[in-house]
Scaffold this motif. Structure first.
Motif, PDB file in Angstrom:
ATOM      1  N   VAL A  16       0.836  -1.191   0.000  1.00 59.57           N
ATOM      2  CA  VAL A  16       0.000   0.000   0.000  1.00 59.57           C
ATOM      3  C   VAL A  16       0.873   1.243   0.000  1.00 59.57           C
ATOM      4  O   VAL A  16       1.867   1.329   0.710  1.00 59.57           O
ATOM      5  CB  VAL A  16      -0.944   0.003   1.224  1.00 59.57           C
ATOM      6  N   ARG A  17       0.459   2.208  -0.805  1.00 61.60           N
ATOM      7  CA  ARG A  17       1.198   3.471  -0.914  1.00 61.60           C
ATOM      8  C   ARG A  17       0.233   4.635  -0.741  1.00 61.60           C
ATOM      9  O   ARG A  17      -0.863   4.639  -1.299  1.00 61.60           O
ATOM     10  CB  ARG A  17       1.881   3.560  -2.276  1.00 61.60           C
ATOM     11  N   ASP A  18       0.641   5.620   0.047  1.00 58.40           N
ATOM     12  CA  ASP A  18      -0.100   6.870   0.200  1.00 58.40           C
ATOM     13  C   ASP A  18       0.346   7.777  -0.940  1.00 58.40           C
ATOM     14  O   ASP A  18       1.485   8.239  -0.965  1.00 58.40           O
ATOM     15  CB  ASP A  18       0.215   7.499   1.565  1.00 58.40           C
ATOM     16  N   ARG A  42      -7.761  10.802   1.969  1.00 57.23           N
ATOM     17  CA  ARG A  42      -6.443  10.295   1.616  1.00 57.23           C
ATOM     18  C   ARG A  42      -6.610   9.432   0.390  1.00 57.23           C
ATOM     19  O   ARG A  42      -7.688   8.890   0.149  1.00 57.23           O
ATOM     20  CB  ARG A  42      -5.835   9.497   2.770  1.00 57.23           C
ATOM     21  N   PHE A  44      -4.923   6.122  -1.560  1.00 57.37           N
ATOM     22  CA  PHE A  44      -4.000   5.006  -1.485  1.00 57.37           C
ATOM     23  C   PHE A  44      -4.045   4.187  -2.764  1.00 57.37           C
ATOM     24  O   PHE A  44      -5.078   4.143  -3.441  1.00 57.37           O
ATOM     25  CB  PHE A  44      -4.382   4.060  -0.348  1.00 57.37           C
TER      26      PHE A  44
END
Length: 47
Positions: A16-18, A42, A44
């Motif tokens: 997972v990447r923000d 946000r 993701f």
């Protein structure tokens, strides 16, 4: 906020990447739970 992989149509592990903060949140199994400020958002990605 919790995102369950099954609800999103997949299962198992996902990296997972923000996107907006440009940081990796690591590998998560079945779901991810992250804090979300009031009226906040946000973005993701999971692979």
């Amino acid at each position: 906020m919790t995102a369950n992989w099954q609800t999103l149509g997949f299962k198992g592990k996902a990296s997972v990447r923000d996107v907006w903060n440009k940081e990796s949140l690591g590998t998560h199994t079945d779901k991810i739970t992250q804090a979300l400020p009031a009226h906040g958002s946000r973005l993701f990605t999971g692979t």
